[in-house]
Every structure is written in C-alpha cells, then in structure tokens.
Design a protein around this motif. Sequence first.
Motif, PDB file in Angstrom:
ATOM      1  N   PRO A 154      -3.107 -11.350  -1.424  1.00 62.40           N
ATOM      2  CA  PRO A 154      -2.538 -12.621  -1.741  1.00 62.40           C
ATOM      3  C   PRO A 154      -3.156 -13.804  -1.056  1.00 62.40           C
ATOM      4  N   PHE A 155      -3.127 -14.814  -1.511  1.00 60.44           N
ATOM      5  CA  PHE A 155      -3.893 -16.249  -0.913  1.00 60.44           C
ATOM      6  C   PHE A 155      -3.058 -17.289  -1.630  1.00 60.44           C
ATOM      7  N   ARG A 156      -3.640 -18.439  -1.090  1.00 66.96           N
ATOM      8  CA  ARG A 156      -3.088 -19.865  -1.570  1.00 66.96           C
ATOM      9  C   ARG A 156      -4.392 -20.587  -2.115  1.00 66.96           C
ATOM     10  N   HIS A 157      -3.684 -21.365  -3.389  1.00 64.68           N
ATOM     11  CA  HIS A 157      -4.708 -21.987  -4.079  1.00 64.68           C
ATOM     12  C   HIS A 157      -3.966 -23.218  -4.843  1.00 64.68           C
ATOM     13  N   PRO A 197      -5.335  -8.267 -18.922  1.00 65.29           N
ATOM     14  CA  PRO A 197      -6.365  -8.554 -17.790  1.00 65.29           C
ATOM     15  C   PRO A 197      -7.295  -9.443 -17.831  1.00 65.29           C
ATOM     16  N   VAL A 198      -7.549 -10.404 -16.947  1.00 67.55           N
ATOM     17  CA  VAL A 198      -8.393 -11.548 -16.807  1.00 67.55           C
ATOM     18  C   VAL A 198      -9.774 -10.900 -16.856  1.00 67.55           C
ATOM     19  N   ARG A 199     -10.044  -9.536 -16.299  1.00 67.23           N
ATOM     20  CA  ARG A 199     -11.407  -9.161 -16.109  1.00 67.23           C
ATOM     21  C   ARG A 199     -11.317  -7.630 -16.412  1.00 67.23           C
ATOM     22  N   ASP A 200     -12.368  -7.080 -17.206  1.00 62.94           N
ATOM     23  CA  ASP A 200     -12.115  -5.530 -17.525  1.00 62.94           C
ATOM     24  C   ASP A 200     -13.726  -5.193 -17.451  1.00 62.94           C
ATOM     25  N   THR A 201     -13.832  -4.789 -16.248  1.00 64.98           N
ATOM     26  CA  THR A 201     -15.181  -4.235 -15.975  1.00 64.98           C
ATOM     27  C   THR A 201     -15.451  -3.281 -14.706  1.00 64.98           C
ATOM     28  N   LEU A 202     -15.772  -2.324 -14.862  1.00 66.78           N
ATOM     29  CA  LEU A 202     -16.061  -1.427 -13.526  1.00 66.78           C
ATOM     30  C   LEU A 202     -16.853  -2.086 -12.545  1.00 66.78           C
ATOM     31  N   ALA A 203     -17.518  -2.997 -12.829  1.00 66.36           N
ATOM     32  CA  ALA A 203     -18.693  -3.567 -11.863  1.00 66.36           C
ATOM     33  C   ALA A 203     -17.925  -4.449 -10.988  1.00 66.36           C
ATOM     34  N   SER A 204     -16.820  -4.971 -11.438  1.00 64.55           N
ATOM     35  CA  SER A 204     -16.334  -6.343 -10.437  1.00 64.55           C
ATOM     36  C   SER A 204     -15.005  -6.657 -10.892  1.00 64.55           C
ATOM     37  N   LEU A 217     -12.413 -23.392  -4.043  1.00 63.47           N
ATOM     38  CA  LEU A 217     -12.457 -22.551  -5.094  1.00 63.47           C
ATOM     39  C   LEU A 217     -12.393 -21.296  -4.119  1.00 63.47           C
ATOM     40  N   PRO A 218     -11.641 -20.088  -4.674  1.00 58.31           N
ATOM     41  CA  PRO A 218     -11.240 -18.867  -4.193  1.00 58.31           C
ATOM     42  C   PRO A 218     -12.688 -18.056  -4.321  1.00 58.31           C
ATOM     43  N   ARG A 219     -12.783 -17.339  -3.178  1.00 62.34           N
ATOM     44  CA  ARG A 219     -13.922 -16.330  -3.546  1.00 62.34           C
ATOM     45  C   ARG A 219     -13.209 -14.832  -3.056  1.00 62.34           C
ATOM     46  N   LEU A 220     -13.312 -13.916  -3.880  1.00 58.94           N
ATOM     47  CA  LEU A 220     -12.390 -12.751  -3.907  1.00 58.94           C
ATOM     48  C   LEU A 220     -13.485 -11.691  -3.701  1.00 58.94           C
ATOM     49  N   PRO A 221     -13.419 -10.628  -2.668  1.00 56.63           N
ATOM     50  CA  PRO A 221     -14.420  -9.523  -2.794  1.00 56.63           C
ATOM     51  C   PRO A 221     -13.831  -8.502  -3.756  1.00 56.63           C
ATOM     52  N   VAL A 222     -14.572  -8.081  -4.673  1.00 55.39           N
ATOM     53  CA  VAL A 222     -14.147  -6.816  -5.677  1.00 55.39           C
ATOM     54  C   VAL A 222     -15.007  -5.514  -5.559  1.00 55.39           C
ATOM     55  N   GLN A 223     -14.384  -4.669  -5.936  1.00 57.69           N
ATOM     56  CA  GLN A 223     -15.375  -3.218  -5.793  1.00 57.69           C
ATOM     57  C   GLN A 223     -16.222  -3.122  -7.218  1.00 57.69           C
ATOM     58  N   ASP A 224     -17.517  -2.699  -6.811  1.00 56.18           N
ATOM     59  CA  ASP A 224     -18.225  -1.971  -7.943  1.00 56.18           C
ATOM     60  C   ASP A 224     -17.951  -0.668  -8.099  1.00 56.18           C
ATOM     61  N   ASN A 237     -17.042 -14.994  -7.684  1.00 57.01           N
ATOM     62  CA  ASN A 237     -16.896 -16.460  -7.459  1.00 57.01           C
ATOM     63  C   ASN A 237     -16.111 -17.237  -8.675  1.00 57.01           C
ATOM     64  N   ILE A 238     -14.840 -17.505  -8.194  1.00 56.56           N
ATOM     65  CA  ILE A 238     -13.698 -17.999  -9.287  1.00 56.56           C
ATOM     66  C   ILE A 238     -13.977 -19.627  -9.437  1.00 56.56           C
ATOM     67  N   SER A 239     -14.319 -20.048 -10.683  1.00 52.40           N
ATOM     68  CA  SER A 239     -14.643 -21.377 -11.031  1.00 52.40           C
ATOM     69  C   SER A 239     -13.373 -22.063 -11.527  1.00 52.40           C
ATOM     70  N   ARG A 240     -12.543 -21.240 -11.831  1.00 56.83           N
ATOM     71  CA  ARG A 240     -11.308 -21.827 -12.497  1.00 56.83           C
ATOM     72  C   ARG A 240     -10.276 -20.904 -12.338  1.00 56.83           C
ATOM     73  N   LEU A 241      -8.987 -21.320 -11.778  1.00 52.59           N
ATOM     74  CA  LEU A 241      -7.898 -20.513 -11.724  1.00 52.59           C
ATOM     75  C   LEU A 241      -6.796 -21.349 -11.625  1.00 52.59           C
ATOM     76  N   THR A 242      -5.876 -21.603 -12.609  1.00 48.59           N
ATOM     77  CA  THR A 242      -4.883 -22.095 -13.127  1.00 48.59           C
ATOM     78  C   THR A 242      -3.877 -21.193 -13.760  1.00 48.59           C
ATOM     79  N   PRO A 243      -2.637 -21.531 -13.867  1.00 47.40           N
ATOM     80  CA  PRO A 243      -1.497 -20.596 -14.570  1.00 47.40           C
ATOM     81  C   PRO A 243      -1.870 -20.259 -15.921  1.00 47.40           C
TER      82      PRO A 243
END
Length: 294
Positions: A154-157, A197-204, A217-224, A237-243
């Motif tokens: 969870p986070f606020r943005h 899914p907004v992202r579909d890759t095992l890398a991130s 802008l939000p910064r989210l740690p993700v698993q590789d 590194n999220i450059s755009r996040l809206t509904p």
Amino acid sequence: MSDWRVRIPGRDIWRVGLVEAPIADIARRGFPADAPVRWLGEEGRLKFLADPFGFWRDGRLHLFVEAYDYRTRHGVIETIELGADFTPIRRAVVLKEPWHLSYPQVFAADGEIWMLPEAYRSGAVTLYRAAAFPDVWEPAARLELDTPAIDATPFRHDGLWWLAYSPTGPQRWKQGRLHFAFAERLTGPWRTHPGNPVRDTLASSRPGGTVWIEGGLPRLPVQDCTRTYGGAIRILNISRLTPERFEAEASAPLGSPPGAGRYAHGLHTLSSCGPVTLFDVKRIDRSLWGARGD
C-alpha cells in the motif's frame, strides 16, 4: 561413462539484515560499503526469517518478519524489538492464522497503526489494526480485489490509496505479473486498474518492499525472478500512475549487500524505515537434510 550424480533440490533459506542508509540512497548507489550491515542471527535447521518491515515507536525500532518452518510449511508473523544499537532485545509471535502469513507491511494512517500481511491462501486480503501495539492485531477490513493479492504493497499517491500486488494463479503469474488497485479510503471500496496486469515480466513485476515518493512519483521495489525466485531487487520507477494509465521503467538489479557471504543467491525485500533500510538475502540449501525435510 554415465553421470550418476543426482542434483539435490534446494530450499531457500533467508536471512534479515539492516543498514543505516535511506532506501532512496540505496536505490541510487547500491548498498554503501562504509555503512556496516547489522544481521539478525540465523535460525535453526529448516527455519528462516524473511520479509522484514519496520516501525519506529517511542524511539525503538520494531521489526515485523515472516517466521517460516519447513516442517510445517506455515509462516507466522513475529515482532523483534531492537535496542539503541540495533541489537534484538525482545521477540514474540504477534499474528498466527490457520493459513500461511508473510510480507507484513506495517504503517500508520488515519491515527491508527495497520498491518497488511500476505495471506492469499486464505482467499482474501485482510487489513489488521493494532489493538495493542506491537503484540495484538485485530482484523479491520477485507479488501475486495480482482484476485487474492500476493505481496500487496500500500501507498498514497495523488490523493488516493494504491495497492501494488501480484495475482494468484500459475507460478509464472505470481512471480511475473503486477496489478494495481486504488481507493479513496484505506478500508475501501477498492477499484482495480483497467490495465491489469499492468506489467508482465519475470524481471520486474512482483512487489518486494515499501514504496517511497521521489519527485512526486512512486518508486516500487520489485523482484527479479528470471534466474530464481527472489533472485534480485530492481526499482520500478513509475512515471505515470492514474486510475486510467500506468507507465514505468525498471532499474538494473541491485547488487548483494556487503557481508552477504553464502547468502548471495537472492534479495527479495527492500523496505524503508526512516534512516534505516531493511532487507533479506538468501542461500539455497541443497544438503541432504534439506532434501529429505527431516
């Protein structure tokens, strides 16, 4: 000549560490060589601690971790209170359910302290409220999403609550897909992002720690997970996040922290707690006891 050797299946064994550096600095420059890592002790055979998150209270840092035992294949949430020198001074189980628990995000909002653990085997995402911090937690809300969320973060943005999470389903989805949901209130109602899914890759894709806001802008740690589950952490590194929209780019993977030693096979949680950053690293145990499970 035939090769008689049999490759012994391995088990992931995690270890928790702490470094006195903000998460944004580690994201930019990696783990600093001049900031010593403070390690929690290794657990007994077939056990480990993982998924560390922290909360400061009355000048003391309280860690919340998954405590896992391979003999029961069941995780519970423990708290470890650290003294002024970050030495453990108290430890207790604070949340135990019939299902596996892990990834205990603990945070303050709306005058309360909350915990959002991963519990997809329960078929739900349950938000807990601290009835008596840090030991007593009570269910406060069930978050209705498009899937029982894995590693919900969870986070606020921009005036909204957001959840980043991976879906249930095949292992490839659990490790390689990213979903979002948003709400005006933490307890909901939640709406899922139309791009999921907004992202579909095992890398991130699979979340791996706390979000921080940098430059608005939000910064989210993700698993590789390309090489192994939780093989490394990247920063999304999220450059755009809206509904309606989502855009992001992933960084290169972070290197192992100093002193990881034999725990250099993975890094799958990076969480911020003010001036310190918590993380976990893993070794893959292929000893005979690890293969038999005795």
